[in-house]
Design an enzyme around this catalytic site. Structure first.
Site, PDB file in Angstrom:
ATOM      1  N   ASP A 540      41.215  47.291  44.763  1.00 20.22           N
ATOM      2  CA  ASP A 540      40.942  47.055  43.264  1.00 20.22           C
ATOM      3  C   ASP A 540      39.454  46.735  43.231  1.00 20.22           C
ATOM      4  O   ASP A 540      38.681  46.495  44.078  1.00 20.22           O
ATOM      5  CB  ASP A 540      41.852  45.860  43.152  1.00 20.22           C
ATOM      6  CG  ASP A 540      41.909  45.141  41.803  1.00 20.22           C
ATOM      7  OD1 ASP A 540      41.455  46.128  40.742  1.00 20.22           O
ATOM      8  OD2 ASP A 540      42.332  43.998  41.544  1.00 20.22           O
ATOM      9  N   GLU A 543      34.885  49.310  41.064  1.00 23.06           N
ATOM     10  CA  GLU A 543      33.664  49.669  40.062  1.00 23.06           C
ATOM     11  C   GLU A 543      32.483  49.756  40.594  1.00 23.06           C
ATOM     12  O   GLU A 543      31.647  50.709  40.080  1.00 23.06           O
ATOM     13  CB  GLU A 543      33.979  49.000  38.535  1.00 23.06           C
ATOM     14  CG  GLU A 543      35.325  49.366  38.062  1.00 23.06           C
ATOM     15  CD  GLU A 543      36.413  48.549  38.558  1.00 23.06           C
ATOM     16  OE1 GLU A 543      36.138  47.509  39.224  1.00 23.06           O
ATOM     17  OE2 GLU A 543      37.659  48.961  38.800  1.00 23.06           O
ATOM     18  N   ASP A 616      44.014  46.613  33.827  1.00 27.11           N
ATOM     19  CA  ASP A 616      44.623  45.594  33.101  1.00 27.11           C
ATOM     20  C   ASP A 616      45.116  45.858  31.704  1.00 27.11           C
ATOM     21  O   ASP A 616      44.318  45.119  30.829  1.00 27.11           O
ATOM     22  CB  ASP A 616      43.724  44.337  33.144  1.00 27.11           C
ATOM     23  CG  ASP A 616      43.618  43.927  34.852  1.00 27.11           C
ATOM     24  OD1 ASP A 616      44.117  44.431  35.440  1.00 27.11           O
ATOM     25  OD2 ASP A 616      42.549  43.052  35.138  1.00 27.11           O
TER      26      ASP A 616
HETATM   27  C1  NOJ Z   1      42.532  42.727  38.645  1.00 26.19           C
HETATM   28  C2  NOJ Z   1      43.356  43.707  38.937  1.00 26.19           C
HETATM   29  O1  NOJ Z   1      43.350  44.840  37.749  1.00 26.19           O
HETATM   30  C3  NOJ Z   1      44.859  43.170  38.735  1.00 26.19           C
HETATM   31  O2  NOJ Z   1      45.893  44.225  38.976  1.00 26.19           O
HETATM   32  C4  NOJ Z   1      44.854  42.389  39.858  1.00 26.19           C
HETATM   33  O3  NOJ Z   1      46.244  41.514  39.826  1.00 26.19           O
HETATM   34  C5  NOJ Z   1      43.782  41.295  39.961  1.00 26.19           C
HETATM   35  N1  NOJ Z   1      42.551  41.830  39.727  1.00 26.19           N
HETATM   36  C6  NOJ Z   1      43.707  40.249  40.909  1.00 26.19           C
HETATM   37  O4  NOJ Z   1      43.586  40.932  42.126  1.00 26.19           O
END
Ligand code: NOJ
Length: 976
Positions: A540, A543, A616
């Site tokens: 995660d 970017e 998200d």
């Molecule tokens: C951002 C991610 O997009 C999300 O899916 C994750 O739960 C949070 N970071 C925490 O790791």
């Protein structure tokens, strides 16, 4: 501010989603990005000047050279504005007809970043041996097959023709501009500066612009100011831009194509809306700059987490494509000068022009051409196509065990439990929080006992503390990204507080990163002994997301390996992280096993390393619908293994929404439920009835269809044609389907699905593109399409998801409910034979061990099913496609080494087909036998025949336990 204060504030903001929408101010618009502003201003001047606009770039004819094998054309390019600056143009024609056009500055003050393609491409493409060059006074032409590339000299213009028709044009509008490297001029005193009159003359009106042509052609073309050339501010950040202006602008037109798709990732329609020209839908261009956008909008050209500079231009006659291998921030304007043509304008911050023109002529050809360049999606481990249960966070190993127990008590299938960042002590990834996860290996073994897996998050930010081996070892090896000074370690803030980032462009980081994932001890460094090979990885924040950085990312003037600035490689950065992680997981075992790595950030080529999700999303109906469009768009750019968070990441979906979201999810290639830390628990077993029962049935439906998904993934891993196929891919000649992006087909299975994404829906319309029968998967109701397309209205109560089998398909399923997919390995199959109006049907089934690479050595089962309708009989048969297609070099060594008696095939040697259901027979059979055997047990219900014109419930013949084996050739004969 202390890092923790900032993180506290951020967490607080994330915790109250309803109070906030996307923080647009965190991200640049085109007018806030110097180079984009300059690029758009250039195109505005061109528009204003109309036919007076002339590109200053031309081919230096005496410098033209063609290699003796005729494969590579090179020439110098000059700009009339800067006679001393040299550019080089190179053009090569690949043996599949793809044309690569490159342009770079030659002997410039500095070097432009030219390595983007080297990260995206799988190998150096083969060059065509079959080209005829013809040089004329005004242009030079390369003819090969039905295609021709023309390089016009003055101004420079490159066009691809097919069958004499212009398909793709570079610099047809004269917007090509490669800002050459220059030396910063000393500050000018006021008296030397341009007078206000001169400035106005350039900025306004075409008449004035004409005046300036004579006075100052550079200003006429480039604008009269050094607009953010040497330093750029955004919000509180200053980008030092030590290399000055180096942007690259190019117009790419499609004179014969009125619809374009691709350039993910954006939350928008699959057929891309316009951003310029008359009444554009969006006012900003599509932006490609990998970014962690908080609460992104469901309809916007804003950048999101991943960027793939790939575009399809489509018409009923042909499809062509573009891949621009550039790794820096890129903005793309889209307009339609007419309903049948498209203009695009690509503005990149740095890098060379490296455009691949993909000639098509069909979408399937484009997928093949793009796959030959950047590779096909990896064949994922079979279990990863099951259901993934995630949330931020399962708080302890006992929590994981309880969740698993609840799934089992409710008989709901699930394959994978996920752990988000809170498993890690102080967000030091790999390091378990001992209090909550004292027994990670035992916990994983408990999950693995029924064939399940775990996925654990590893983010790229490393907490800067000597007690963290991953950070300390990276620091000792000097493989961390450097600050703009080029010295020391860049420091930014993320979940782990003060952090640094590995520079995966540095080859010294590669083997070391891979070694961290080893589950056994090593003498040479730290290894992850508190893990097992049943743990796979979630990447995660790659970017990269940097909480205190410009646009929530790294400063562009940070320095990477080779001295390149972060701006040069920003969009490629996330791919390298998932690439190396996927190699790490793959090589934990010897022989290697297929890794599962989920990535949020991606680039062209990321399909080789695993799955992605749409980040998200919000728990809203709009986001549910946008998720489908995004998954389709990612798929056509290679990222087939895609899904959006089921339930929506933010918010607490009401039961109706959650049920609909599961209906979307089970028809996504990647099926994962996930939720923000501040949401209420929403595992499906917590739902009240009837919702709980509906979701259980949906999950079971997904599991029955795993053979369809796996067969589709296998095909995608060979051909590159996406797992989810939008209408324009299935029916390229049907203009009515070009805008359809809320229904799609699954692989070549013939299954057509239209998930419901509106509240309170009880029915919906479904578009049928052809004159064919489509059977409702559940009720067997036969609907008829029409040659010119037709909309039908179907019921869609909450428990119903519109799912159809296209006449002419044979769909293999496994219908025994199990707790996890590995427990289904020896389960029998059901075949749904959906007869077409012309009679007959076809289908495929691919199986292998689902975990290893033994399939590459021929260890698999690949069956072809057919139904042939004769006058008095219908013959349903199974044959060995592996043996039949052995000679074809479609997937490298796999087919060539296939042997029907391979070890994997033996393990499923006893697996039966337990039921055959034939839809749409013309009448009651008089007998049903296995060829060479006796009468079978069967049932027939009269109904609509495929061959007729009627609609209504189709006739259904159910053949019970024909006792045929899936690995053997057989035929069932139905006497009419
Ligand atoms: C951002 C991610 O997009 C999300 O899916 C994750 O739960 C949070 N970071 C925490 O790791």
């Amino acid at each position: 501010m202390q890092p923790w204060t900032l993180i506290g504030v951020l967490t607080l903001l994330i915790a109250v989603p309803d109070a906030l929408a996307v923080k647009s101010n965190d991200f640049k618009t085109c007018s806030q990005a110097g180079f984009c502003r300059r690029g758009r201003a250039l195109s505005a001047r061109a528009l204003e000047a109309k036919s007076a606009w002339k590109s200053p770039y031309s081919v230096d004819v005496p410098s033209i050279s063609i290699t003796p094998d005729k494969a590579v054309f090179t020439a110098g390019v000059k700009s009339s504005l800067y006679p001393d600056i040299k550019f080089g143009l190179e053009l090569r024609v690949h043996d599949d007809g793809v044309v690569r056009v490159r342009m770079d500055e030659v002997n410039g003050l500095r070097k432009r970043y030219n390595e983007a393609a080297s990260w995206a491409l799988i190998s150096e493409p083969q060059i065509s041996q079959d080209i005829t060059w013809t040089a004329g006074k005004k242009d030079i032409r390369a003819k090969y097959g039905n295609n021709e590339v023309v390089v016009a000299f003055q101004p420079l213009k490159v066009s691809l023709f097919r069958g004499g028709k212009e398909q793709i044009v570079l610099n047809g509008q004269g917007l090509l501009h490669m800002e050459h490297f220059r030396t910063k001029a000393p500050a000018v005193t006021k008296t030397e500066a341009a007078t206000p009159e001169e400035e106005e003359g350039v900025m306004e009106g075409s008449e004035d612009a004409q005046v300036v042509v004579e006075v100052n052609p550079r200003a006429w073309f480039e604008g009269d100011k050094e607009d953010d050339w040497w330093e750029e501010r955004f919000s509180t950040w200053t980008d030092t831009k030590p290399k000055g202006p180096e942007s690259l602008s190019i117009d790419i037109s499609f004179p014969s194509h009125g619809t374009i798709y691709g350039i993910p990732q954006h939350a928008t329609r699959l057929a891309l809306p316009t951003t310029s020209g008359e009444s554009p839908t969006f006012t900003d261009p599509y932006r490609l700059y990998n970014a962690d956008v908080f609460e992104y909008l469901a309809s916007s050209p804003m950048s999101l987490y991943g960027s793939i500079p790939v575009l399809h231009a489509h018409s009923a006659d042909s499809t062509v494509g573009i891949f621009h291998a550039v790794g820096s921030e890129t903005w793309i304007d889209v307009s339609h000068p007419s309903a049948k043509s498209t203009q695009t304008h690509w503005i990149s911050e740095s890098g060379i022009l490296d455009v691949f023109l993909m000639p098509g002529p069909t979408p399937a050809d484009i997928f093949a051409q793009y796959s030959r360049l950047t590779g096909t999606p990896a064949l994922p481990p079979h279990w990863s196509l099951g259901y993934h249960q995630c949330r931020w966070n399962y708080i302890s190993s006992d929590d994981v065990r309880t969740v698993q127990k609840r799934f089992d008590e409710e008989d709901m299938p699930v394959d994978v439990f996920w752990l988000d960042i809170e498993y890690a002590e102080e967000h030091k990834y790999f390091m378990w929080d001992q209090k909550s996860f004292p027994d990670p290996v035992d916990m994983t073994n408990d999950v693995a006992a029924v064939g399940r897996k775990m996925v654990v998050i590893i983010d790229p930010h490393l907490k800067r503390t000597s007690s963290y081996p991953a950070y300390q070892e990276a620091s000792d090896r000097k493989v961390l990204v450097k600050p703009p000074s080029g010295e020391g370690e860049y420091e930014g803030w993320c979940w782990s507080g003060s952090s640094s980032w590995i520079d995966f462009f540095n080859p010294d980081s590669w083997d070391w990163w891979k070694s961290l994932f080893k589950t056994t001890e090593s003498k040479s460094g730290w290894t992850w002994t508190s893990s097992t090979t049943d743990i796979h990885i979630w990447n995660d924040m790659n970017e990269p997301s940097v909480f205190n950085g410009p646009e929530i990312s790294m400063p562009r003037d940070n320095v990477h390996y080779g001295g390149w600035e972060h701006r040069d490689i920003h969009n490629i950065n996330g791919m390298l992280f998932s690439n190396l992680t996927s190699q790490a997981v793959q090589h934990r075992t010897d022989p290697p096993t297929r890794p599962f790595v989920l990535t949020r950030s991606f680039y062209a080529g990321s399909q080789r390393f695993g799955a992605m999700w749409t980040g998200d999303n919000l728990g809203t109906w709009e986001h549910m619908a946008a998720g489908i469009q995004m998954v389709l768009a990612n798929g056509i750019a290679g990222m087939s293994f895609a899904g959006s968070d089921v339930g929506g990441f933010f918010g607490n979906p009401e039961p109706e929404m959650l049920v609909r979201w599961y209906q979307v999810g089970i028809f996504n290639p990647f099926l994962r439920a996930h939720a923000h830390i501040d949401t209420k628990r929403r595992e499906p077993f917590l739902l009240e009835q009837p919702y709980k029962g509906i979701v259980k049935d949906l999950l079971r439906l997904r599991y029955t269809m795993l053979p369809v998904w796996y067969t589709a993934f296998r095909e995608t891993s060979v051909t590159g044609v996406p797992v989810l196929r939008p209408h324009y891919v299935m029916f390229p000649k049907d203009p009515k389907g070009f805008d359809v992006d809320d229904q799609y087909f699954i692989g070549a299975s013939g299954l057509l699905v239209k998930p419901i994404t509106t509240k309170g829906a009880t029915e919906t319309t479904v578009y049928l593109a052809e004159d064919e029968v489509y059977y409702d998967y559940f009720s067997h109701h036969a609907y008829r399409g029409a040659a010119k397309g037709k909309e039908i209205t179907v019921q869609a109560e909450l428990h119903e998801v519109p799912l159809f089998v296209r006449g002419g398909s044979i769909v293999p399923t496994r219908e025994r409910p199990r707790r996890s997919s590995p427990l289904m390995k020896r389960d029998p199959f059901t075949l749904r034979v959906a007869l077409s109006k012309a009679g007959g049907a076809r289908g495929e089934l691919y199986l292998d061990d689902g975990e290893s690479y033994a399939h590459q050595a021929g260890q698999f089962v690949w069956r072809g099913f057919s139904a042939e309708v004769g006058k008095k009989t219908v013959r349903v048969a199974s044959r060995d496609l592996g043996a039949e297609r052995k000679g074809e070099a479609v997937d490298g060594v796999a087919l060539a080494s296939y042997n029907p008696k391979n070890a994997f095939a033996e393990t499923v040697g006893e697996v039966r087909v337990e039921k055959v259901v034939v839809l749409g027979l013309g009448g009651k059979p008089s007998s049903v036998t296995v060829e060479g055997g006796g009468e079978l047990v069967w049932e027939y219900t009269a109904g609509v025949a495929a061959s007729g014109k009627g609609e209504g419930v189709a006739s259904v013949l159910t053949i019970k336990d024909p006792k045929v084996l899936v690995v053997k050739d057989w035929a069932i004969v139905i006497q009419l």
